[in-house]
Enzyme design. Structure first.
Site, PDB file in Angstrom:
ATOM      1  N   ASP A 110      10.997  -2.839   2.793  1.00 35.91           N
ATOM      2  CA  ASP A 110       9.933  -3.829   2.907  1.00 35.91           C
ATOM      3  C   ASP A 110       9.430  -3.877   4.345  1.00 35.91           C
ATOM      4  O   ASP A 110      10.227  -3.959   5.289  1.00 35.91           O
ATOM      5  CB  ASP A 110      10.452  -5.217   2.512  1.00 35.91           C
ATOM      6  CG  ASP A 110       9.813  -5.732   1.239  1.00 35.91           C
ATOM      7  OD1 ASP A 110       8.570  -5.718   1.179  1.00 35.91           O
ATOM      8  OD2 ASP A 110      10.538  -6.133   0.320  1.00 35.91           O
ATOM      9  N   ASP A 212       4.626  -6.062   2.489  1.00 36.46           N
ATOM     10  CA  ASP A 212       4.570  -7.432   2.003  1.00 36.46           C
ATOM     11  C   ASP A 212       3.239  -8.086   2.383  1.00 36.46           C
ATOM     12  O   ASP A 212       2.844  -8.066   3.552  1.00 36.46           O
ATOM     13  CB  ASP A 212       5.740  -8.219   2.600  1.00 36.46           C
ATOM     14  CG  ASP A 212       5.879  -9.607   2.039  1.00 36.46           C
ATOM     15  OD1 ASP A 212       6.252  -9.732   0.863  1.00 36.46           O
ATOM     16  OD2 ASP A 212       5.621 -10.560   2.792  1.00 36.46           O
ATOM     17  N   GLU A 267       1.401  -4.740  -1.172  1.00 36.89           N
ATOM     18  CA  GLU A 267       1.385  -5.941  -2.005  1.00 36.89           C
ATOM     19  C   GLU A 267       0.084  -6.679  -1.724  1.00 36.89           C
ATOM     20  O   GLU A 267      -0.162  -7.116  -0.599  1.00 36.89           O
ATOM     21  CB  GLU A 267       2.580  -6.843  -1.693  1.00 36.89           C
ATOM     22  CG  GLU A 267       2.621  -8.058  -2.616  1.00 36.89           C
ATOM     23  CD  GLU A 267       3.566  -9.148  -2.149  1.00 36.89           C
ATOM     24  OE1 GLU A 267       4.066  -9.894  -3.006  1.00 36.89           O
ATOM     25  OE2 GLU A 267       3.805  -9.249  -0.932  1.00 36.89           O
ATOM     26  N   HIS A 339      11.174  -9.341  -7.745  1.00 36.01           N
ATOM     27  CA  HIS A 339      11.945 -10.456  -7.195  1.00 36.01           C
ATOM     28  C   HIS A 339      11.159 -11.766  -7.176  1.00 36.01           C
ATOM     29  O   HIS A 339      11.741 -12.826  -6.927  1.00 36.01           O
ATOM     30  CB  HIS A 339      12.415 -10.118  -5.781  1.00 36.01           C
ATOM     31  CG  HIS A 339      11.285 -10.019  -4.791  1.00 36.01           C
ATOM     32  ND1 HIS A 339      10.367  -8.997  -4.818  1.00 36.01           N
ATOM     33  CD2 HIS A 339      10.918 -10.822  -3.765  1.00 36.01           C
ATOM     34  CE1 HIS A 339       9.486  -9.171  -3.844  1.00 36.01           C
ATOM     35  NE2 HIS A 339       9.796 -10.269  -3.194  1.00 36.01           N
ATOM     36  N   ASP A 340       9.854 -11.705  -7.430  1.00 31.19           N
ATOM     37  CA  ASP A 340       9.018 -12.904  -7.451  1.00 31.19           C
ATOM     38  C   ASP A 340       8.647 -13.346  -8.860  1.00 31.19           C
ATOM     39  O   ASP A 340       7.875 -14.288  -9.029  1.00 31.19           O
ATOM     40  CB  ASP A 340       7.718 -12.654  -6.672  1.00 31.19           C
ATOM     41  CG  ASP A 340       7.933 -12.632  -5.166  1.00 31.19           C
ATOM     42  OD1 ASP A 340       8.888 -13.272  -4.695  1.00 31.19           O
ATOM     43  OD2 ASP A 340       7.148 -11.966  -4.466  1.00 31.19           O
TER      44      ASP A 340
END
Length: 568
Positions: A110, A212, A267, A339-340
């Site tokens: 990330d 991110d 993202e 993960h979200d």
């Protein structure tokens, strides 16, 4: 015929090494704990690399393992060149890169550079005085005459996007938590520091970056008030997907990325397919692919905490638009969960004992036969489900607590607020991985940082490995089909055609490339559905019921049945 670009091959020849790759996301804190402290770590990941290799995934997206005070579980970074002690050491990280490479797996880290932790030395200097050389590394503004915030922007985790600093008597911008101040990308010193850090990791053999909220790095110099309030976070029309962001990404490519053959995944919330082409068209020299959210937003108003029924017709329309608009013009990520997001089988399938495995396989089938790069979130390949939480104190997630607070302010009944979070909380994905049916699911010998789902005794990796009819082994077949010489090019590069767009029960689409035609069928209901399709079946390539289909005339699709057929 869709025009061919450098993202697509007329001959079926793979043009990027990652075009037929499958990405497996690891949330390190919840994956595998090697030392019994209740927190997953890098040595624990190394122990389980064979699970990922045998699945067939060849890229690991590793959520942040950098040094961090962990206010947002690692997405608040205090040192980009150090590993958080709870996850291990730099030597452990280098060993992970080495061991993954031995198994043909690339590691993608990330890249969190829209913001840092407020404990990062850069911010500590920046907030120390208005005259500090790093003051302009972050975004500081005076209060309005009445003492209020510089504008009406909101944050994802707090009501306002500005935090007052008593010492220097200015506000700083934070689109996320108070402890996550936004970097000032307009300052070339900031950009150069980020590029140096990227070189540091790429020279270690990293396979790339998942970036991110990278589409938020460009902030307009005049910081105007928000005027659009229907997306839940006021201000997004100014700081998401603007031309400054594209300018910075092209500079990043020039300074860093062009020197390495790596994956870059952006993202990008609030994006359209046109935005997707801007980011991922190779000729623009920005990033490899985007990770967008339109398809996971239709069953909820996330920031207003409102649940909506899942609409398959709308879902098909969105997915088809992305399949068609980016074909030959860019590259997309395709996923059910991360993960979200909550667990896919609980959200879109049926997590009952009767249909959990079948519907989990159905969802995997729909996803892995699409163009773009598929992502598997840890535990998805096992059919892991949402966990039930009883009250707000059991939740760990910052966003869950913020949504609960907003619901209480709107006088939502506490039981209704908890019901919403039990459907959508990010904690569902962060519950530790189930490795076996021993204490704490084999995740840790200590006390897990987040309680284990009670169903671990029947849903775990050991059970999946031993059962030839498991979700895990079905995913292996899906990945093998995607990478096969005969059918892989149709899956990776084929033209997408949606059948029966208004069918609210069955998802059916064709992928066609150089004479190979593949039909994917999926029943999204718990009923047996009869349909007729005007094609001849040449071969049943995959079925989650393990049955061969010879005719599409008055075909009866069983509950949650899915199949991939070669057709004439």
């Amino acid at each position: 015929m869709t025009k061919t670009s450098s993202q697509q091959s007329d001959s079926g020849k793979k043009l990027r090494w990652w075009h037929d790759s499958v990405v497996y996301q690891i949330y390190p804190r919840s994956f595998n704990d090697s030392n019994g402290d209740g927190v997953g770590d890098i040595p624990g990941i190394i122990e389980k690399l064979d699970h990922i290799r045998d699945l067939g995934a060849n890229v690991i997206w590793l959520s942040p393992v950098y040094k961090s005070p962990m206010n947002d579980n690692g997405y608040d970074i205090s040192d980009y060149r150090e590993i958080a002690p709870e996850f291990g050491t730099m030597a452990d990280m280098e060993k992970l890169l080495f061991e993954a490479d031995k198994r043909g797996i690339k590691i993608v880290m990330d890249l969190v550079v829209n913001h840092t932790s407020d404990q990062h030395p850069w911010f500590q200097e920046s907030r120390s005085s208005k005259d500090n050389p790093k003051r302009d590394w972050y975004i500081w503004k005076d209060a309005k005459e009445d003492g209020s915030e510089p504008n009406n922007w909101e944050s994802f985790f707090t009501p306002k996007a500005w935090k007052w600093d008593e010492e220097t008597e200015q506000y700083y911008l934070h689109l996320f938590a108070d402890e996550q101040p936004d970097l000032n990308w307009a300052n070339p010193e900031v950009r150069n520091a980020v590029y140096d850090m990227m070189h540091f990791w790429l020279k270690k053999g990293l396979g790339g970056f998942r970036m991110d909220v990278i589409n938020m790095i460009g902030k307009p110099s005049d910081f105007p008030d928000a005027t659009i309030f229907d997306k839940g976070v006021a201000g997004w029309e100014h700081w998401a997907n603007n031309m400054l962001c594209h300018q910075y990404l092209r500079e990043m490519h020039e300074e860093v990325l062009q020197h390495y053959d790596v994956i870059t995944v952006g993202e990008t919330p609030f994006t359209s397919t046109l935005d997707g082409r801007f980011y991922s068209c190779p000729e623009r020299k920005e990033i490899s692919m985007i990770f967008q959210f339109e398809h996971v937003s239709i069953d909820r108003e996330e920031h207003n905490a409102v649940k909506r029924p899942f609409d398959l017709v709308q879902y098909k329309s969105i997915m088809t638009k992305w399949q068609e608009d980016l074909h030959g013009n860019g590259w997309n990520s395709v996923y059910w969960s991360n993960h979200d997001q909550p667990r896919a089988v609980s959200r879109y399938g049926n997590d009952s004992d009767e249909y959990r495995k079948t519907s989990a396989k159905m969802l995997g089938t729909v996803l892995h036969m699409m163009s773009g790069t598929p992502y598997i979130y840890q535990g998805e390949e096992l059919g892991m489900t949402n966990k039930h939480f009883n009250n707000i104190d059991e939740f760990n997630d910052l966003m869950a607590k913020f949504h609960y607070q907003k619901m209480m302010e709107r006088n939502v009944a506490p039981e209704d607020a908890i019901a919403f979070l039990n459907d959508f909380s990010r904690d569902h994905a962060r519950v530790p991985m189930h490795w076996d049916d021993s204490d704490n699911a084999g995740f840790t010998t200590g006390t897990p940082w987040l309680p284990i789902n009670e169903n671990f005794t029947k849903i775990n990796a050991k059970e999946n490995h031993e059962d030839e009819d498991s979700v895990y082994h079905y995913y292996r077949q899906l990945i093998s089909l995607r990478k096969s010489e005969n059918y892989g090019p149709a899956v990776v590069y084929g033209v997408h055609t949606l059948l029966d767009p208004q069918d609210a029960q069955i998802y059916a689409y064709i992928r066609e490339h150089e004479g190979t035609k593949l039909l994917t069928l999926a029943n999204f209901t718990g009923d047996t559905i009869t349909r007729t399709y005007d094609y001849e079946v040449a071969n049943t390539l995959l079925s989650n019921y393990g049955e061969s289909i010879s005719s599409l005339y008055e075909l009866q699709l069983k509950p949650y049945e899915a199949a991939v057929l070669e057709i004439k």
